[in-house]
Each structure stands twice: as C-alpha cells, then as structure tokens.
Motif scaffolding. Structure first.
Motif, PDB file in Angstrom:
ATOM      1  N   ALA A 327       0.817  -1.211   0.000  1.00 42.38           N
ATOM      2  CA  ALA A 327       0.000   0.000   0.000  1.00 42.38           C
ATOM      3  C   ALA A 327       0.852   1.263   0.000  1.00 42.38           C
ATOM      4  N   VAL A 328       1.936   1.250   0.773  1.00 41.84           N
ATOM      5  CA  VAL A 328       2.742   2.465   0.923  1.00 41.84           C
ATOM      6  C   VAL A 328       4.002   2.452   0.077  1.00 41.84           C
ATOM      7  N   ALA A 329       4.463   1.251  -0.319  1.00 44.39           N
ATOM      8  CA  ALA A 329       5.757   1.178  -1.003  1.00 44.39           C
ATOM      9  C   ALA A 329       5.798  -0.005  -1.972  1.00 44.39           C
ATOM     10  N   PRO A 330       4.926  -0.018  -2.986  1.00 43.20           N
ATOM     11  CA  PRO A 330       4.867  -1.182  -3.874  1.00 43.20           C
ATOM     12  C   PRO A 330       6.172  -1.462  -4.603  1.00 43.20           C
ATOM     13  N   ASP A 331       6.991  -0.427  -4.831  1.00 46.42           N
ATOM     14  CA  ASP A 331       8.241  -0.619  -5.558  1.00 46.42           C
ATOM     15  C   ASP A 331       9.459  -0.673  -4.641  1.00 46.42           C
ATOM     16  N   ALA A 332       9.254  -0.524  -3.335  1.00 43.57           N
ATOM     17  CA  ALA A 332      10.385  -0.531  -2.409  1.00 43.57           C
ATOM     18  C   ALA A 332      11.039  -1.908  -2.390  1.00 43.57           C
ATOM     19  N   TRP A 333      12.344  -1.913  -2.143  1.00 43.78           N
ATOM     20  CA  TRP A 333      13.053  -3.190  -2.069  1.00 43.78           C
ATOM     21  C   TRP A 333      13.493  -3.412  -0.629  1.00 43.78           C
ATOM     22  N   PRO A 334      12.803  -4.310   0.090  1.00 44.19           N
ATOM     23  CA  PRO A 334      13.157  -4.552   1.491  1.00 44.19           C
ATOM     24  C   PRO A 334      14.359  -5.475   1.602  1.00 44.19           C
ATOM     25  N   CYS A 335      14.945  -5.499   2.763  1.00 45.40           N
ATOM     26  CA  CYS A 335      15.997  -6.452   3.103  1.00 45.40           C
ATOM     27  C   CYS A 335      15.560  -7.104   4.417  1.00 45.40           C
ATOM     28  N   TRP A 336      15.147  -8.363   4.336  1.00 41.33           N
ATOM     29  CA  TRP A 336      14.551  -9.035   5.483  1.00 41.33           C
ATOM     30  C   TRP A 336      15.603  -9.765   6.308  1.00 41.33           C
ATOM     31  N   SER A 337      15.389  -9.814   7.604  1.00 44.43           N
ATOM     32  CA  SER A 337      16.293 -10.525   8.497  1.00 44.43           C
ATOM     33  C   SER A 337      15.517 -10.974   9.720  1.00 44.43           C
ATOM     34  N   TYR A 338      15.848 -12.151  10.224  1.00 44.61           N
ATOM     35  CA  TYR A 338      15.236 -12.651  11.452  1.00 44.61           C
ATOM     36  C   TYR A 338      16.084 -12.331  12.685  1.00 44.61           C
ATOM     37  N   SER A 339      17.400 -12.250  12.498  1.00 46.89           N
ATOM     38  CA  SER A 339      18.309 -12.055  13.630  1.00 46.89           C
ATOM     39  C   SER A 339      19.406 -11.074  13.250  1.00 46.89           C
ATOM     40  N   ASN A 340      19.953 -10.395  14.244  1.00 51.01           N
ATOM     41  CA  ASN A 340      21.151  -9.581  14.040  1.00 51.01           C
ATOM     42  C   ASN A 340      21.835  -9.362  15.386  1.00 51.01           C
ATOM     43  N   HIS A 341      22.790  -8.466  15.426  1.00 55.63           N
ATOM     44  CA  HIS A 341      23.605  -8.247  16.626  1.00 55.63           C
ATOM     45  C   HIS A 341      22.871  -7.488  17.727  1.00 55.63           C
ATOM     46  N   ASP A 342      21.655  -7.042  17.457  1.00 55.01           N
ATOM     47  CA  ASP A 342      20.907  -6.250  18.437  1.00 55.01           C
ATOM     48  C   ASP A 342      19.699  -6.982  19.009  1.00 55.01           C
ATOM     49  N   THR A 343      19.371  -8.136  18.488  1.00 55.83           N
ATOM     50  CA  THR A 343      18.146  -8.817  18.901  1.00 55.83           C
ATOM     51  C   THR A 343      18.440 -10.225  19.401  1.00 55.83           C
ATOM     52  N   VAL A 344      17.568 -10.726  20.263  1.00 56.92           N
ATOM     53  CA  VAL A 344      17.659 -12.118  20.693  1.00 56.92           C
ATOM     54  C   VAL A 344      17.571 -13.014  19.454  1.00 56.92           C
ATOM     55  N   ARG A 345      18.448 -13.987  19.367  1.00 56.99           N
ATOM     56  CA  ARG A 345      18.437 -14.885  18.200  1.00 56.99           C
ATOM     57  C   ARG A 345      17.043 -15.474  18.010  1.00 56.99           C
ATOM     58  N   HIS A 346      16.621 -15.543  16.740  1.00 64.22           N
ATOM     59  CA  HIS A 346      15.205 -15.837  16.490  1.00 64.22           C
ATOM     60  C   HIS A 346      14.795 -17.247  16.906  1.00 64.22           C
ATOM     61  N   GLY A 369      12.689  -9.622  -2.021  1.00 65.64           N
ATOM     62  CA  GLY A 369      13.589  -8.736  -1.311  1.00 65.64           C
ATOM     63  C   GLY A 369      14.953  -9.367  -1.172  1.00 65.64           C
ATOM     64  N   SER A 370      15.895  -8.625  -0.613  1.00 61.18           N
ATOM     65  CA  SER A 370      17.187  -9.187  -0.242  1.00 61.18           C
ATOM     66  C   SER A 370      17.066  -9.718   1.180  1.00 61.18           C
ATOM     67  N   ILE A 371      18.053 -10.525   1.597  1.00 59.66           N
ATOM     68  CA  ILE A 371      17.965 -11.092   2.943  1.00 59.66           C
ATOM     69  C   ILE A 371      19.323 -11.011   3.640  1.00 59.66           C
ATOM     70  N   CYS A 372      19.275 -10.912   4.958  1.00 59.40           N
ATOM     71  CA  CYS A 372      20.479 -10.937   5.784  1.00 59.40           C
ATOM     72  C   CYS A 372      20.469 -12.183   6.661  1.00 59.40           C
ATOM     73  N   ILE A 373      21.596 -12.853   6.708  1.00 57.40           N
ATOM     74  CA  ILE A 373      21.810 -13.989   7.595  1.00 57.40           C
ATOM     75  C   ILE A 373      22.832 -13.552   8.637  1.00 57.40           C
ATOM     76  N   TYR A 374      22.525 -13.724   9.906  1.00 58.33           N
ATOM     77  CA  TYR A 374      23.441 -13.322  10.975  1.00 58.33           C
ATOM     78  C   TYR A 374      24.339 -14.486  11.371  1.00 58.33           C
ATOM     79  N   GLN A 375      25.620 -14.212  11.554  1.00 59.33           N
ATOM     80  CA  GLN A 375      26.593 -15.261  11.844  1.00 59.33           C
ATOM     81  C   GLN A 375      26.100 -16.220  12.929  1.00 59.33           C
ATOM     82  N   GLY A 376      26.227 -17.508  12.657  1.00 55.16           N
ATOM     83  CA  GLY A 376      25.775 -18.536  13.591  1.00 55.16           C
ATOM     84  C   GLY A 376      24.341 -18.968  13.372  1.00 55.16           C
ATOM     85  N   GLU A 377      23.576 -18.169  12.651  1.00 59.66           N
ATOM     86  CA  GLU A 377      22.190 -18.539  12.353  1.00 59.66           C
ATOM     87  C   GLU A 377      22.152 -19.832  11.555  1.00 59.66           C
TER      88      GLU A 377
END
Length: 546
Positions: A327-346, A369-377
């Motif tokens: 609705a707000v960003a049909p052409d936006a390109w997100p980068c999805w991630s479940y975990s990173n250095h700031d959050t409890v591992r998913h 979208g693009s995706i991020c994998i956090y080390q150890g995930e």
C-alpha cells in the motif's frame, strides 16, 4: 601505500537485488592473535565458510577506531581500523580475498553520531564559536536549567547531556558518550560523504547505514507527544524502557533526510555500490522505507523491524506486513532478516524447534527482497545465557534483569568443539561461549546432509538457481490457517511456495495449472494433484508447467 580502486563503468549495478548478505560481528567471528577478540585477519581466514554457504555479500559491523563503549558503534576515526581489529592493510587483504571468492563487501557506517572521543566533538565542545562549534546538536537549557525538551535516549533517561564548557546540552540518542552530529550543518554532511568516498575508493561494494532515520533532529527541538499505551510495543526498545512512551515525531524521521540520502546516492552511483538502511521505528518503519527507497535516487534498500520483533512471525502477520508494504511502497526493495547483533536470536526469541527453524529459512529465501543472515544462524545457534558478571553491553547492564541486553546474540562463533572457545580463539573470549553451542560448531555439522548448516546451504543454493526467487514479482499472497502461500515469477518461470507455520496439518488448493516439485532435496513436500497437504512446519516449492 596501496593503489585505491577507482570507480568503474562496467558493473552489475543491481547486484544487491535479491542478494544474500551475511552479517559479521567482528569482535565475535574469529580471533587470529589469541587476545580473545575477533579481528580482520580472522574474518579473512573464515571467508571460505561464507562463500561455501552461498552468500553473495558480507556486511561487517564497525571495525573503525573507537573507545568501544558501544563496541564500535561509537566511532572516533571513520577512516582507520581500530588496533583491536588490525590495520588498514588487513582490511585491504580482506577485500582481496573476498573478491577472489566472489563476495561483495559492505561495511557498517554510523553517521548519526560519533564517539565523544572523536576530534570533531572534542573541538566542538571547546567553545561556541570554533570551527566545529555547529557540528553537533547543542541547545540552551530551559529557564530552570533543565534539558531543552522531553526527548529520551534509547539507552535510558534523557537524550540530553549537560556540558560545562559550553554551558549547553548536547543531544545523544544513545549513550551519553555518543553525541549526535548536526546534519543540518552542510560541512557535516560533506565530511560524512567524504568518509563514504574513502571506503568506496578502497573497494567496498556498499554500506549498511546504522540508524538511517536518526540523521536529522527537528531544528526547532519540539517536544515529542506521548504515545497511548495501546500503541506501545518493544520492537525498538525493551518494554521496561520509557523510550516506548513517546511518539518519536521530532527526534528522528525528519524530511530533510531525503535530500541528504540523494547526495549519498550520488556518491554511490559511480562505483556501482549499494546501501541498506536500518530503519529503527516501531510505528512507521514500512512508510519510512518507502520514502527512503523511492524514486531510484536515495538508498537502494532498507530493512524495517517487522521480522526482528519479539512476537513470532505468523501467516497472518506476514499477510498484514506485505499488504501495508504494497500500500505504501509497492516498488520498495526490502531487506529481510530474522536475527542480528541487536536482537535475541530468532530460534530462542520465537521458541522454534529444529523443524520450525528449517521452515522459516525456507520462507525467507522465497520472499521478495534481499535477505540478511546473521553469523551462527546457519548453525541453528540459540541465544546464549550470560551471567550478570560476564555482561559487557551497557544496555543490558542498565536494564538488568528485565532486559538482559545484546550480549546473548554476540557470543563467539563456534567453529569446532575441541576447546572451550569453540575454535574462536586460543585465549579467553571477550564473551563466554555457551557449552550448548559447541555441539553445533561448523566442524561438527560439515559433511552431515541432515545438519542445519547443510539445510541453509541448500536453501541459499535453491534461491540462486531460480531467478524468480532472486528478483521476481511476488503475487497471490494468502493465508490458510497457519499456512501461507504465494507465487514468484520472472520471465517464463512461475513458482509457488507454501509453508505451514503452525502445529496442525493444513491442506491447500493450488492455483490453476500443472505444478511440479522442484525442492524435494531441500526437504519440501510434493503436491497431490491440485492440492498440497502440509504437515506442521512443512513447506513446498513448485514450478508451473510440465
């Protein structure tokens, strides 16, 4: 003196679309000299692991000169390597090795604030009329001597700190030792653009932009309004933090940022470089992503916090998130991630079983979208339990025990179980290695086709094999009970992906057409005619056509 890499004209400027980006937290990836802290030489030695996993790029969290009060996110020299991590020659060697392995390199730029130890701030605080007096956000006290407004720090308490030299307050959205730069001042903008140029000429392929929506504060310093209790959540800050009690209208998300991001893009373009912005906002993350990635003249992608939130990602929430985004960003390109250095591992945050963790990475590699994998995930690491006496994170120390900080997701990577540090170091690691992590080490999983590491490797390979999964359109998103289904298409290829994110079996009616399984070696479920039966945590990837 090294020969700087020059801007090139023959390049894949869209390399970032659909890329798999592997995040490295340098303190905890690999220690090469036995001091218990990871470093650049250690990263270089372990790059083959990331290439074998199937990542396209790495993102390295800050390694710049820093007093380390926020572990590198407080920068005192943007254009040098902290001795803890090595020297510039080590970074150049890392770049060369990454290039040999076909990996792009993105580095973490912290442009909203510096360390109080930065020479810029040391000069700025000397007086109100020196060359850098306007480089930070300074403000007069209220008549009663109090701070100029009600803004709060993410790390707790007021976002303002009194400075006796200038008899003024300075803004710090994070630690008091992290004063905020004044990007309303043009020389500050230029200095930061010069920093980006420095690293681009050294060969980096892009940047992860820390707290991208914090660059500008309201020039009139207006108070933030209160946020009704029903609207509060702990996506950005823990629930015990009063930061959640405000609607952050004026201390971030300012419209002036759009013009600065255009200038930043102008610096990126000649190098074919890309940027992903971290959008830290609990209410308007998707809308801000839309603003910052629109028009092709700002950053290429942003990652909002929808999939980093405490509550488990459900089929209904996925539908809601993509509906809002479309609705707000049909052409936006997100980068999805479940975990990173700031959050409890998913795996811990969402209480996932082994089967659940496998289903979620299957989903992630199939999303647009693009995706991020956090080390150890990729090893299935759970959050580590850290005793209070071992805590390093000032955030956790401040809010313990209701919030235990970020150290639990920052413990060292485990490479082997032949010593107490998991092959990370020959010395005592800066954070303890959890005993339960040792059995999940890389060496223990390598060669085991049933391991989580093998599963992640197959998942990333599957994504690379099908252009539709890399940058194709995503349509037909729907939820049936706890299951979600959608189509991905590019050129003549149309795929359908379905995953059951619940603990009860679900039967789905497939879209019109003949569908054949292409992901059985990835652990998926084959269709039965025009229907698909998914067991709990089951998933399937199908291709249209005979």
């Amino acid at each position: 003196m090294i020969k700087m890499e020059q801007a090139v004209t023959n390049m894949d400027v869209n390399w970032w679309r659909g890329a798999v980006i592997y995040q490295i937290y340098p303190r905890s990836f690999q220690d090469s000299n036995g001091d218990g802290i990871g470093d650049l030489q250690g990263i270089t030695a372990r790059l083959p692991h990331i290439a074998a996993l199937g990542a396209d790029a790495i993102w390295i969290s800050p390694f710049f000169t820093s007093p380390m009060q926020d572990f590198g996110y407080d920068v005192s020299d943007y254009c040098d390597v902290d001795p803890m991590f090595g020297q510039l020659a080590d970074f150049d060697a890392l770049m060369a090795r990454a290039k040999e392995l076909g990996l792009k390199v993105m580095i973490d730029l912290v442009l909203s604030h510096t360390a109080a130890a930065h020479p810029w701030f040391q000069e700025s605080r000397k007086s109100r009329n020196n060359d850098k007096s306007d480089w930070y956000v300074w403000a007069e006290p209220k008549g009663d001597g109090g701070p100029p407004n009600n803004w709060l720090s993410i790390f707790g308490g007021s976002a303002w700190q009194w400075d006796a030299r200038r008899e003024q307050y300075y803004l710090h959205n994070f630690l008091t030792s992290q004063p905020d730069l004044n990007l309303h001042h043009e020389p500050v903008q230029q200095a930061l653009l010069d920093v980006a140029q420095f690293w681009l000429k050294r060969g980096v392929n892009g940047f992860r932009l820390d707290t991208i929506n914090f660059y500008f504060a309201d020039k009139y310093l207006r108070d933030n309004p209160p946020l009704p209790k029903a609207m509060r959540n702990d996506t950005i800050a823990p629930g015990v933090n009063p930061y959640n009690h405000q609607l952050h209208l004026f201390d971030k998300n300012q419209p002036e940022n759009l013009e600065f991001l255009k200038k930043f893009r102008d610096v990126l373009n000649p190098f074919g470089a890309a940027a992903v912005g971290e959008v830290g906002d609990a209410q308007r993350g998707l809308e801000i992503m839309a603003e910052y990635t629109s028009g092709g003249d700002k950053v290429q992608m942003c990652y909002p916090f929808e999939m980093l939130q405490p509550k488990r990602l459900t089929a209904d929430f996925l539908i809601e998130t993509f509906a809002r985004m479309n609705a707000v960003a049909p052409d936006a390109w997100p980068c999805w991630s479940y975990s990173n250095h700031d959050t409890v591992r998913h795996i811990t945050r969402w209480g996932l079983t082994d089967a659940g963790a496998r289903a979620y990475i299957a989903l992630l590699v199939c999303l647009r979208g693009s995706i991020c994998i956090y080390q150890g995930e990729e090893l299935g690491l759970p959050e580590a339990e850290i005793a209070f006496e071992d805590l390093q994170d000032p955030y956790g120390i401040e809010f313990w025990p209701e919030f235990k900080g970020r150290d639990g997701c920052r413990t060292p990577m485990v490479w082997a179980k032949d010593n107490a540090s998991g092959g990370f170091s020959t010395g005592k690691p800066w954070l303890p290695v959890m005993a339960g992590h040792l059995g999940l080490a890389v060496a223990e999983q390598t060669g085991d086709p049933a391991s989580m590491l093998a599963h992640y490797t197959r998942a990333l390979a599957l994504r690379k094999t099908h252009r539709a999964l890399v940058d194709g359109a995503m349509t037909g998103l729907c939820a049936i009970g706890d299951a979600v289904m959608f189509q991905r298409s590019a050129g003549a290829e149309t795929l359908v992906f379905a995953v059951n994110l619940g603990e009860a079996s679900v039967e789905l009616d497939l879209p019109e057409g003949v569908w054949t399984d292409i992901g059985m070696d990835f652990g998926g479920t084959a269709p039965l005619g025009h229907s698909l039966a998914l067991a709990p945590w089951g998933y399937s990837l199908l291709r249209k056509g005979e």
